[in-house]
Design an enzyme around this catalytic site. Structure first.
Site, PDB file in Angstrom:
ATOM      1  N   ALA A   2       0.843  -1.190   0.000  1.00  0.00           N
ATOM      2  CA  ALA A   2       0.000   0.000   0.000  1.00  0.00           C
ATOM      3  C   ALA A   2       0.878   1.240   0.000  1.00  0.00           C
ATOM      4  O   ALA A   2       2.030   1.188   0.412  1.00  0.00           O
ATOM      5  CB  ALA A   2      -0.872   0.006   1.248  1.00  0.00           C
ATOM      6  N   GLY A  58       0.861  -5.407   0.621  1.00  0.00           N
ATOM      7  CA  GLY A  58      -0.263  -5.515  -0.320  1.00  0.00           C
ATOM      8  C   GLY A  58       0.161  -6.079  -1.665  1.00  0.00           C
ATOM      9  O   GLY A  58      -0.646  -6.687  -2.373  1.00  0.00           O
ATOM     10  N   GLU A 108       0.010  -9.667  -1.205  1.00  0.00           N
ATOM     11  CA  GLU A 108      -1.409 -10.033  -1.039  1.00  0.00           C
ATOM     12  C   GLU A 108      -2.134 -10.085  -2.395  1.00  0.00           C
ATOM     13  O   GLU A 108      -2.985 -10.944  -2.620  1.00  0.00           O
ATOM     14  CB  GLU A 108      -2.074  -9.070  -0.051  1.00  0.00           C
ATOM     15  CG  GLU A 108      -1.580  -9.284   1.388  1.00  0.00           C
ATOM     16  CD  GLU A 108      -2.027  -8.200   2.335  1.00  0.00           C
ATOM     17  OE1 GLU A 108      -2.644  -8.547   3.361  1.00  0.00           O
ATOM     18  OE2 GLU A 108      -1.762  -7.009   2.061  1.00  0.00           O
ATOM     19  N   GLU A 118       4.409  -5.681   7.224  1.00  0.00           N
ATOM     20  CA  GLU A 118       3.505  -4.737   7.881  1.00  0.00           C
ATOM     21  C   GLU A 118       3.818  -4.526   9.362  1.00  0.00           C
ATOM     22  O   GLU A 118       3.680  -3.416   9.876  1.00  0.00           O
ATOM     23  CB  GLU A 118       2.052  -5.217   7.734  1.00  0.00           C
ATOM     24  CG  GLU A 118       1.426  -4.938   6.372  1.00  0.00           C
ATOM     25  CD  GLU A 118       1.733  -6.026   5.346  1.00  0.00           C
ATOM     26  OE1 GLU A 118       1.084  -6.030   4.286  1.00  0.00           O
ATOM     27  OE2 GLU A 118       2.631  -6.851   5.580  1.00  0.00           O
TER      28      GLU A 118
HETATM   29  N1  T1G Z   1       4.547   3.505   0.095  1.00  0.00           N
HETATM   30  C1  T1G Z   1       5.009   4.740  -0.233  1.00  0.00           C
HETATM   31  N2  T1G Z   1       6.300   5.018  -0.582  1.00  0.00           N
HETATM   32  C2  T1G Z   1       7.133   3.972  -0.598  1.00  0.00           C
HETATM   33  C3  T1G Z   1       6.733   2.652  -0.256  1.00  0.00           C
HETATM   34  C4  T1G Z   1       5.361   2.439   0.098  1.00  0.00           C
HETATM   35  N3  T1G Z   1       4.879   1.232   0.397  1.00  0.00           N
HETATM   36  N4  T1G Z   1       7.808   1.849  -0.358  1.00  0.00           N
HETATM   37  C5  T1G Z   1       8.841   2.636  -0.741  1.00  0.00           C
HETATM   38  N5  T1G Z   1       8.448   3.902  -0.883  1.00  0.00           N
HETATM   39  C6  T1G Z   1       9.274   5.039  -1.320  1.00  0.00           C
HETATM   40  C7  T1G Z   1      10.358   5.416  -0.314  1.00  0.00           C
HETATM   41  O1  T1G Z   1       9.865   6.296   0.650  1.00  0.00           O
HETATM   42  C8  T1G Z   1      11.402   6.069  -1.208  1.00  0.00           C
HETATM   43  O2  T1G Z   1      10.967   7.367  -1.476  1.00  0.00           O
HETATM   44  C9  T1G Z   1      11.303   5.256  -2.497  1.00  0.00           C
HETATM   45  O3  T1G Z   1      10.005   4.642  -2.466  1.00  0.00           O
HETATM   46  C10 T1G Z   1      12.335   4.178  -2.609  1.00  0.00           C
HETATM   47  O4  T1G Z   1      12.290   3.394  -1.432  1.00  0.00           O
HETATM   48  C11 T1G Z   1      -2.780  -3.759   2.709  1.00  0.00           C
HETATM   49  C12 T1G Z   1      -1.530  -1.909   4.229  1.00  0.00           C
HETATM   50  C13 T1G Z   1      10.272  -1.707  -1.286  1.00  0.00           C
HETATM   51  C14 T1G Z   1      12.092  -2.838  -0.098  1.00  0.00           C
HETATM   52  O5  T1G Z   1       6.303  -2.045   4.169  1.00  0.00           O
HETATM   53  O6  T1G Z   1      10.526  -1.798   2.419  1.00  0.00           O
HETATM   54  O7  T1G Z   1       0.830  -3.039   2.146  1.00  0.00           O
HETATM   55  O8  T1G Z   1      12.803   8.642  -0.402  1.00  0.00           O
HETATM   56  O9  T1G Z   1      14.604   3.974  -0.634  1.00  0.00           O
HETATM   57  O10 T1G Z   1      15.943   0.537  -0.572  1.00  0.00           O
HETATM   58  O11 T1G Z   1      -1.504  -5.277   3.905  1.00  0.00           O
HETATM   59  O12 T1G Z   1      11.086   0.685   0.166  1.00  0.00           O
HETATM   60  O13 T1G Z   1      12.837   8.210  -2.844  1.00  0.00           O
HETATM   61  O14 T1G Z   1      11.137   9.763  -1.843  1.00  0.00           O
HETATM   62  O15 T1G Z   1      13.268   2.197   0.522  1.00  0.00           O
HETATM   63  O16 T1G Z   1      15.139  -0.127  -2.899  1.00  0.00           O
HETATM   64  C15 T1G Z   1       3.882  -2.740   3.165  1.00  0.00           C
HETATM   65  C16 T1G Z   1       7.989  -0.651   2.282  1.00  0.00           C
HETATM   66  C17 T1G Z   1       3.035  -1.508   3.151  1.00  0.00           C
HETATM   67  C18 T1G Z   1       7.405  -1.991   2.073  1.00  0.00           C
HETATM   68  C19 T1G Z   1      12.562  -0.873  -1.585  1.00  0.00           C
HETATM   69  N6  T1G Z   1       5.069  -2.510   2.396  1.00  0.00           N
HETATM   70  N7  T1G Z   1       9.092  -0.378   1.393  1.00  0.00           N
HETATM   71  O17 T1G Z   1      13.714  -0.536  -0.878  1.00  0.00           O
HETATM   72  O18 T1G Z   1      14.155   1.820  -1.816  1.00  0.00           O
HETATM   73  S1  T1G Z   1       1.624  -1.738   4.156  1.00  0.00           S
HETATM   74  C20 T1G Z   1       6.221  -2.180   2.975  1.00  0.00           C
HETATM   75  C21 T1G Z   1      10.302  -0.978   1.558  1.00  0.00           C
HETATM   76  C22 T1G Z   1       0.575  -2.720   3.236  1.00  0.00           C
HETATM   77  C23 T1G Z   1      -1.416  -4.131   3.133  1.00  0.00           C
HETATM   78  C24 T1G Z   1      -0.705  -3.109   3.922  1.00  0.00           C
HETATM   79  C25 T1G Z   1      11.387  -0.574   0.623  1.00  0.00           C
HETATM   80  C26 T1G Z   1      11.536  -1.523  -0.582  1.00  0.00           C
HETATM   81  P1  T1G Z   1      11.988   8.540  -1.633  1.00  0.00           P
HETATM   82  P2  T1G Z   1      13.644   2.862  -0.720  1.00  0.00           P
HETATM   83  P3  T1G Z   1      14.845   0.399  -1.568  1.00  0.00           P
END
Ligand code: T1G
Ligand code: NAD
Length: 705
Positions: A67, A108, A111, A131
């Protein structure tokens, strides 16, 4: 496709197969716009009679990173599809849907893939449900579909760790059906064609029941997981909530269990812990951005490194370079000390191999990259040299004058000093623009934080290079300006000074340590001081007294312990005593007597001090010092301070770091306590002007950026 273009889902026809590609850089986060686009494209493909099956994939290096975290807590347009709706629509599709997982499939993103009828992954894919690291639980079926697909225990392990696993591991777990090292899309299209041609009933994950049976036969399973994760994730609420959601899936229908998951998800989304962890997520990414240095500033290639001093820190710093594949020469004053230091390095690697976290071959490869020397000539071709000798200006002067003479022009000369003036050290050379602080934390090969200290003359490319190097070394680099103790230790002084004052007023070391431990730190100030050595902090105090910053009556007990050569773990006794070879603190009546005598000598009537007061008394002055640091521009953002404290000093991430935590408490409350302390203790605890201003304006530190 630039970051600003509208998220979209492309639909390309490959024969009878519809290829849906989610495109929203950088990581195809499932924003409302992207979800809406996917639902529309799905409808289009399902309605198209010429289409017999679908493939879903991501544009760029990610499949879907979950998400869009930036949208959490924001108003939700009515009718917008949730990720759960999309997963359900994919699963219920009358035509086969294959997920082609080309990169990260997190939260997500996974998922969605679990809603598909088959999953192929590229070797570089990373897959998981992280999450809990955001203080929430999977909210689109992850707690229901994953256990049905791979079994309850493997699913719980993945959900509770929040780790992203590699494609091969995902295959071994049964999350994906195959890992495709060739053309992933072509393989996915072929699989979709096969499933369509086969015409067999589609494998809908929510209908899989057999894997739940094993867990139903273990009535104590969830109690065991709760107990284990109460210990492993002390203080964190999300893991317990995730266990609750998975457990619900064993007794409820899929539909009811999904509703339960959603309710738990919503509950977590508004929790203080989740808000704190989401702050940490973005703060960790912001720290890398130096406001006045453009991302385009060229960095200096680091192909060869040097380290001066192979003591507690030098050895660990050298390991960081070797771990990143960078050859490094380590210089010591003589061979005997050098061999001793390198032997500790080899022992540390052997310990990691013994734990199965490193292969023997990889250890040998890294050791081969570390070369010991007693000659500065062997450092001449280094692109960066990190000095880690005694914390004395004289020793620093000797080393930096030698480095200035020998090391090639353009190389970076860095110091690991934890408190000394970087500008003064730079002045020992004719190239102050090449000098910078790179403050690692002990043990340097383990701790993730690197406090990079920018001197007045440090060149932009030198700053940009060490910030990038932090990432290369697997560290989080935070930039600090020059002041005594930089960001972390300067705030530590304020915290420890109050902790020591509490000893004279009525607390005992174990009272303070227990209160801080219960707050969420891995260790309290006195056990930590025993670990780092009472002589280290005593020497810093002596320097401060020499600089006219004393006296420090609060440290009467610590000074008395140093006088008795009770320096902490390294001498078997400090604030606590220790059995040989054991790091468990043991209460020592001798220390209690010493503390009572010190109170009496200071004319202080001892009183009972509640844990809440201990926490306020230790952490609010720390926050107050943080406000001064922000005001002086030593730290660029409040989030930077939070990242320093979480990664360098054990501040619990689920509280967001000291500055975020203060915002959750309310700066007016922090100010009120500080004003009371100021009245009692004078200007030492005078509220910082920034704290006063923000509290008066009803704002938090987060409102500054
Ligand atoms: N939402 C918004 N922005 C995101 C994002 C996300 N999920 N993931 C990354 N970014 C942005 C980050 O802020 C950065 O921005 C750029 O992308 C590059 O990220 C329904 C509700 C995917 C492993 O927890 O772990 O799904 O600084 O520097 O090192 O169940 O990002 O360039 O402006 O980290 O290559 C669950 C979160 C959400 C994964 C990539 N997902 N992301 O790592 O790049 S909750 C997560 C990461 C959910 C559902 C629920 C990592 C990455 P900027 P980065 P990276
Ligand atoms: P240490 O005493 O364990 O090691 C220092 C090493 O430097 C010794 O082996 C000594 O032989 C060597 N040395 C001294 N003068 C030298 C010279 N002229 N040339 C080559 N080698 C020389 O000290 P440490 O704990 O590793 O601390 C090193 C630096 O790192 C200090 O500035 C300290 O403040 C800083 N630091 C320490 C910690 C910590 O927790 N120990 C954490 C962060 C930063």
């Amino acid at each position: 496709m630039s970051k600003d273009e509208i998220p979209r889902v492309d639909l390309e026809r490959r024969g009878k197969i519809a290829l849906l590609t989610l495109a929203s850089p950088p990581v195809n986060a499932l924003s409302i716009a992207l979800r809406t686009a996917l639902m529309a494209r799905l409808g289009e493909a399902l309605a198209d009679r010429a289409i017999s099956a679908l493939v879903v994939t991501g544009a760029g290096s990610a499949f879907v990173a979950g998400a869009d975290i930036r949208e959490f807590g924001k108003p939700y347009p009515p009718g917008a599809p949730t990720t759960a709706d999309l997963a359900q629509a994919l699963e219920a599709a009358p035509k086969p849907v294959v997920a082609a997982i080309n990169g990260v499939a997190a939260g997500g993103g996974l998922e969605l893939a679990l809603g598909c009828h088959a999953r192929l992954a590229a070797p570089k894919a990373r897959i998981g449900l992280p999450e809990v690291k955001l203080g929430i639980v999977p909210g689109a079926g992850g707690t229901q579909r994953l256990p049905r697909l791979i079994g309850v225990e493997p699913a719980l392990d993945l959900i509770l760790s929040g780790e992203l696993v590699r494609a091969e591991k995902a295959l071994a777990l049964g999350i994906v059906d195959a890992v495709e090292s060739g053309d992933l899309i072509a393989a996915a299209v072929a699989m979709a064609e096969h499933l369509a041609a086969e015409g067999k009933p589609l494998r809908r994950t929510s209908a899989l029941e057999d894997r739940l049976a094993a867990a139903r036969a273990k009535p104590d399973l969830f109690a065991a997981y709760r107990k284990d994760w109460t210990r492993r994730a002390r203080g964190q609420e999300a893991p317990q909530a995730a266990i609750e959601a998975v457990e619900a899936g064993l007794s409820l229908s899929f539909t009811d269990a999904m509703a339960r998951e959603r309710a738990i998800f919503e509950r977590r989304l508004t929790s203080p812990q989740s808000k704190a962890l989401r702050h940490v997520f973005f703060a960790e990414r912001e720290v890398a951005k130096v406001p006045d240095i453009a991302p385009s500033v060229a960095t200096i290639p680091i192909r060869r490194a040097g380290v001066v001093g192979c003591g507690t820190m030098g050895g660990g710093i050298a390991m960081n370079f070797a771990n990143a594949g960078i050859p490094v020469s380590v210089l010591e004053t003589d061979r005997a000390i050098l061999e001793k230091g390198l032997a500790i390095v080899a022992k540390n690697y052997a310990a990691t191999v013994a734990k199965g976290r490193l292969s023997q071959a990889e250890m040998e490869k890294r050791l081969a990259l570390i070369e010991g020397t007693v000659s500065y000539d062997d450092l001449a071709q280094s692109d960066i040299v990190v000095e880690a000798v005694f914390e004395e200006m004289g020793a620093k002067k000797k080393v930096f004058e030698a480095l200035d003479r020998v090391v090639k022009p353009g190389a970076i000369l860095a110091t690991n000093t934890s408190t000394l003036d970087i500008d003064a050290i730079a002045a020992f050379t004719k190239r102050p623009e090449s000098v910078i602080g790179t403050h690692f934390f002990s043990p340097a090969n383990v701790m993730r934080l690197m406090e990079n200290v920018r001197g007045k003359r440090s060149a932009p490319e030198v700053v940009a290079t060490v910030m990038a190097l932090s990432k290369t070394l697997g560290k989080i680099g935070v930039l600090s300006g020059v002041c005594d103790g930089f960001i972390g230790n300067r705030m530590l002084y304020a915290y420890w000074r109050q902790a020591n004052a509490l000893l004279l007023e009525g607390a005992l070391p174990q009272d303070v340590d227990q209160a801080i431990y219960a707050f969420g730190f891995p260790m309290g100030p006195f056990a930590t001081n025993d670990l780092t050595g009472l002589d280290i902090s005593w020497r810093v105090r002596q320097r401060h007294i020499a600089e006219g910053k004393g006296p420090f009556p609060e440290y009467a007990v610590a000074d008395a312990l140093v006088a008795r050569q009770r320096l902490g773990q390294k001498t078997g006794a400090g604030f606590y005593k220790y059995a040989a070879g054991d790091r468990t603190p043991i209460l020592d009546p001798e220390v209690e007597e010493l503390i009572r005598d010190a109170s009496a000598a200071a004319g202080i009537q001892r009183r009972k001090i509640a844990p809440e007061e201990i926490v306020e008394r230790c952490l609010y002055p720390l926050v107050n010092e943080g406000a001064k640091i922000l005001d002086e521009g030593i730290a660029a953002r409040a989030g930077d301070i939070d990242i320093v404290w979480i990664n360098g000093y054990g501040f619990p991430a689920y509280r967001g770091g000291p500055m975020f935590y203060a915002g959750q408490i309310g700066l007016a409350t922090v100010l009120r306590v500080m004003e009371a302390l100021h009245a009692r203790f004078g200007d030492l605890l005078k509220p910082a002007p920034l704290l006063v201003r923000l509290a008066r304006e009803g704002k938090g530190f987060g409102d500054l950026s």
